[in-house]
Design a protein around this motif. Structure first.
Motif, short mmCIF file in Angstrom:
data_model
loop_
_atom_site.label_atom_id
_atom_site.label_comp_id
_atom_site.label_asym_id
_atom_site.label_seq_id
_atom_site.Cartn_x
_atom_site.Cartn_y
_atom_site.Cartn_z
N ASN A 5 -0.99 52.10 54.06
CA ASN A 5 0.30 51.86 53.42
C ASN A 5 0.37 52.65 52.12
O ASN A 5 -0.52 52.54 51.27
CB ASN A 5 0.47 50.37 53.12
N TRP A 24 -0.92 40.67 54.11
CA TRP A 24 0.42 41.09 54.55
C TRP A 24 0.34 41.76 55.93
O TRP A 24 1.22 41.58 56.78
CB TRP A 24 1.00 42.05 53.52
N THR A 35 12.07 44.05 55.00
CA THR A 35 12.21 43.41 53.67
C THR A 35 10.95 43.54 52.84
O THR A 35 10.69 42.73 51.96
CB THR A 35 12.58 41.93 53.84
N THR A 36 10.14 44.53 53.09
CA THR A 36 8.93 44.78 52.30
C THR A 36 9.20 45.90 51.30
O THR A 36 9.80 46.92 51.64
CB THR A 36 7.76 45.17 53.20
N ASP A 37 8.76 45.70 50.06
CA ASP A 37 8.91 46.73 49.04
C ASP A 37 7.74 46.60 48.06
O ASP A 37 6.95 45.65 48.14
CB ASP A 37 10.24 46.57 48.31
N SER A 45 2.73 44.57 46.26
CA SER A 45 3.63 44.70 47.40
C SER A 45 4.26 43.33 47.66
O SER A 45 3.56 42.31 47.62
CB SER A 45 2.85 45.16 48.64
N GLU A 46 5.56 43.32 47.91
CA GLU A 46 6.27 42.05 48.13
C GLU A 46 6.97 42.05 49.48
O GLU A 46 7.53 43.06 49.90
CB GLU A 46 7.30 41.81 47.03
N TYR A 47 6.92 40.91 50.13
CA TYR A 47 7.64 40.73 51.39
C TYR A 47 8.52 39.49 51.30
O TYR A 47 8.04 38.43 50.87
CB TYR A 47 6.66 40.59 52.56
N ARG A 48 9.76 39.63 51.70
CA ARG A 48 10.68 38.48 51.73
C ARG A 48 11.04 38.20 53.18
O ARG A 48 11.32 39.11 53.96
CB ARG A 48 11.95 38.78 50.92
N CYS A 50 12.81 37.56 56.54
CA CYS A 50 14.08 38.11 56.99
C CYS A 50 15.00 37.05 57.58
O CYS A 50 16.13 37.34 57.94
CB CYS A 50 13.82 39.22 58.02
N MET A 61 7.67 39.24 60.33
CA MET A 61 8.28 40.27 59.51
C MET A 61 8.85 41.35 60.43
O MET A 61 8.56 41.35 61.64
CB MET A 61 7.27 40.89 58.55
N TYR A 63 8.86 45.33 61.39
CA TYR A 63 8.17 46.60 61.20
C TYR A 63 9.17 47.75 61.11
O TYR A 63 8.78 48.92 61.08
CB TYR A 63 7.23 46.88 62.37
#
Length: 233
Positions: A5, A24, A35-37, A45-48, A50, A61, A63
């Motif tokens: 990544n 993650w 929704t990963t940034d 790294s943050e994931y929200r 969906c 999540m 892909y």
């Protein structure tokens, strides 16, 4: 490759470096928005999520909007209900076509290559070709008179629009349905035979995935043929 990544090396945002993100990376894929940034302020790294999940649910999540052919190749699975799935179709104007020059010139003015790979998508709605694909099919199926007439027109971009329907569209739909039937006939098994094979319990994991990929392709192609053949002109 799928475990690498790119993230910023520092809070300044550059250069990018490769990193492993183990927790993650355990998240499984489902339909949804990506929704990963990377949050440079907290260097993480943050994931929200969906969508909403209940207590005890597996949290999925996305892909990304990728067809099964890419998920199979790069991630090692097939998503049977993939809303971003498609089948690639390569078409081109043959050099032996008596109208090759007229067709290629008109396509060039539209900014469409004379040979290209188009995508036949999964859709729950009745399928209709659109945009560049529709324009390519129209030009590809025109006779000399139509080609000369459209070459003289200033509003060539109308070929990109589904409405109003053009006289050549009946030929377009028949051609596309026939072309897809040829693809289906090239498989050494039918969709029904593949589905019956999938029900067998002694399939290896790799064979099952390959079979699922073939089934999802055939389901898309079969549905599109049925949709095209229902169109009335």
């Amino acid at each position: 490759m799928t475990r690498q990544n790119f993230i910023p090396a520092s809070s300044q945002g550059s250069p990018m470096v490769l990193a492993l993100i183990p927790w993650w990376d355990m998240g499984n894929h489902d339909n949804g928005e990506l929704t990963t940034d990377f949050n440079v302020e907290i260097d993480s790294s943050e994931y929200r999520a969906c969508r909403s999940f209940n207590s005890g649910d597996q949290v999925f999540m996305s892909y990304g909007k990728r067809p099964n052919s890419e998920l199979f190749l790069h991630n090692g699975f097939v998503h049977v209900n993939n809303r971003s799935d498609d089948v690639k179709l390569r078409l081109g104007v043959s050099k032996s076509d008596a109208l090759v020059n007229l067709k290629c010139e008109l396509l060039k003015e539209l900014g469409i290559p004379s040979s290209a790979e188009f995508h036949l998508p999964y859709t729950s709605q009745p399928y209709r070709p659109v945009g560049n694909f529709l324009a390519f099919l129209r030009v590809f199926n025109m006779d000399q008179g139509d080609l000369e007439e459209w070459t003289r027109k200033e509003n060539k971009e109308d070929l990109l629009q589904p409405e109003p329907a053009l006289p050549v569209d009946a030929k377009v739909f028949r051609f596309l349905a026939t072309r897809i039937k040829l693809i289906l006939s090239a498989y050494f098994s039918s969709l029904k035979e593949d589905e019956n094979m999938l029900a067998e319990r002694d399939l290896s994991p790799c064979l099952k995935l390959a079979l699922l990929l073939r089934i999802t392709e055939k389901r898309i192609l079969t549905k599109i043929v049925a949709d095209l053949e229902k169109v009335q002109f």
